[in-house]
Design an enzyme around this catalytic site. Sequence first.
Site, mmCIF file in Angstrom:
data_model
loop_
_atom_site.group_PDB
_atom_site.id
_atom_site.type_symbol
_atom_site.label_atom_id
_atom_site.label_comp_id
_atom_site.label_asym_id
_atom_site.label_seq_id
_atom_site.Cartn_x
_atom_site.Cartn_y
_atom_site.Cartn_z
ATOM 1 N N TYR A 117 20.729 61.717 35.170
ATOM 2 C CA TYR A 117 20.996 60.505 34.170
ATOM 3 C C TYR A 117 22.293 60.693 33.025
ATOM 4 O O TYR A 117 22.637 61.936 33.015
ATOM 5 C CB TYR A 117 19.992 59.815 33.475
ATOM 6 C CG TYR A 117 19.606 60.940 32.173
ATOM 7 C CD1 TYR A 117 18.531 61.759 32.539
ATOM 8 C CD2 TYR A 117 20.035 60.865 30.988
ATOM 9 C CE1 TYR A 117 18.226 62.553 31.389
ATOM 10 C CE2 TYR A 117 19.559 61.598 29.801
ATOM 11 C CZ TYR A 117 18.429 62.461 30.056
ATOM 12 O OH TYR A 117 18.224 63.366 29.070
ATOM 13 N N CYS A 118 22.896 59.912 32.637
ATOM 14 C CA CYS A 118 24.025 59.934 31.534
ATOM 15 C C CYS A 118 24.021 58.688 31.001
ATOM 16 O O CYS A 118 23.103 58.013 30.954
ATOM 17 C CB CYS A 118 25.210 60.474 32.365
ATOM 18 S SG CYS A 118 25.999 58.969 33.448
ATOM 19 N N THR A 119 25.048 58.514 29.839
ATOM 20 C CA THR A 119 25.169 57.468 29.173
ATOM 21 C C THR A 119 25.043 56.106 29.772
ATOM 22 O O THR A 119 23.967 55.291 29.554
ATOM 23 C CB THR A 119 26.347 57.275 28.206
ATOM 24 O OG1 THR A 119 26.369 58.812 27.615
ATOM 25 C CG2 THR A 119 25.938 56.450 26.977
#
Length: 313
Positions: free
Chosen positions: A175-177
């Site tokens: 996951y990331c932003t």
Amino acid sequence: MKEYLILLYYCYTHIEDPESFKLKHHFYCIENNLKGRIIIAKEGINGTISGLREDCEKYMKDLRADVRFASIEFKVEPFESHAFQKLNVRIKDEIVFSGLKHIDPTKKTGKYIEPEEFKNVKDDENVIVIDVRSNYEHNIGKFKNAISFDIDHFRDFPDKVKELEEFKDKKVITYCTGGVKCEKASAYLIEKGFKNVFQLHGGIIKYGYEADGEDFDGRCYVFDNRISADVNKVNPLVISKCHICNTDCDRMVNCANPECNKHVPICDNCAEEFEGACSQECKEHPRKRPYDGRGYYPKKLNGYNPYRGIKKG
Ligand SMILES: [Zn+2]
Ligand SMILES: [Zn+2]
């Protein structure tokens, strides 16, 4: 009061002629009073912008009408003003610098996992959740039990993948932003022999709207004037400490000394006592900026011209 929106979006696609696309896109944003940062490359577009609601809605509609961006998804958040000072449209080699230029996420990437499903599986013992973001981001907020890395830039992520060897046969979810970094990060894991690779679709931001941000500890670092955004409406927790007094604090400020400009959590009390500076030394610095309680210092717009960067001719 006028209503503004902040848009966060990306799309891996093929832009044959980034120069001419950029020129048109840049003019379009000026005409529609949009501000923010947009990166254009042969491999696609990545942006975060703000504008009046009607201008943002027009932007989304017009971009989707272009077949190259038909599948683009926007993360949309209401705000009370513009969230950027300027408009900046740039051409780069990659829409997020990863050093993985050879990877084309339109051909190979991790499978999408939607927020609700992610919420249900993330704590399974056979699931490994990987935060692909950098220190300044995961230090103020991340998912419980997620693996994160001591990296200052996303381009350092590929080198860290060797630390994940033992999880090759597990179900891995990155996951990331907003999802853009995961497109290549997850593809790279597949390339390195990981068998079961997923990516959180729409990132932390979409997880915030669709799954109420459950189990996301701290705040989400964002790339606009807000600096960080609230995500968790279920079981929020503060994970960062005041840079000065070490009490729990998730209030991110920029040090008032422009030559330091360190971006750190500082609690209200300390910020007042140190006049927005991160240390005694910075407080006494001759160039220290006046602190107005925000801890954010918009760049002076002297001579700013939104047309800068657009070649005449
Ligand atoms: Zn403090
Ligand atoms: Zn400082």
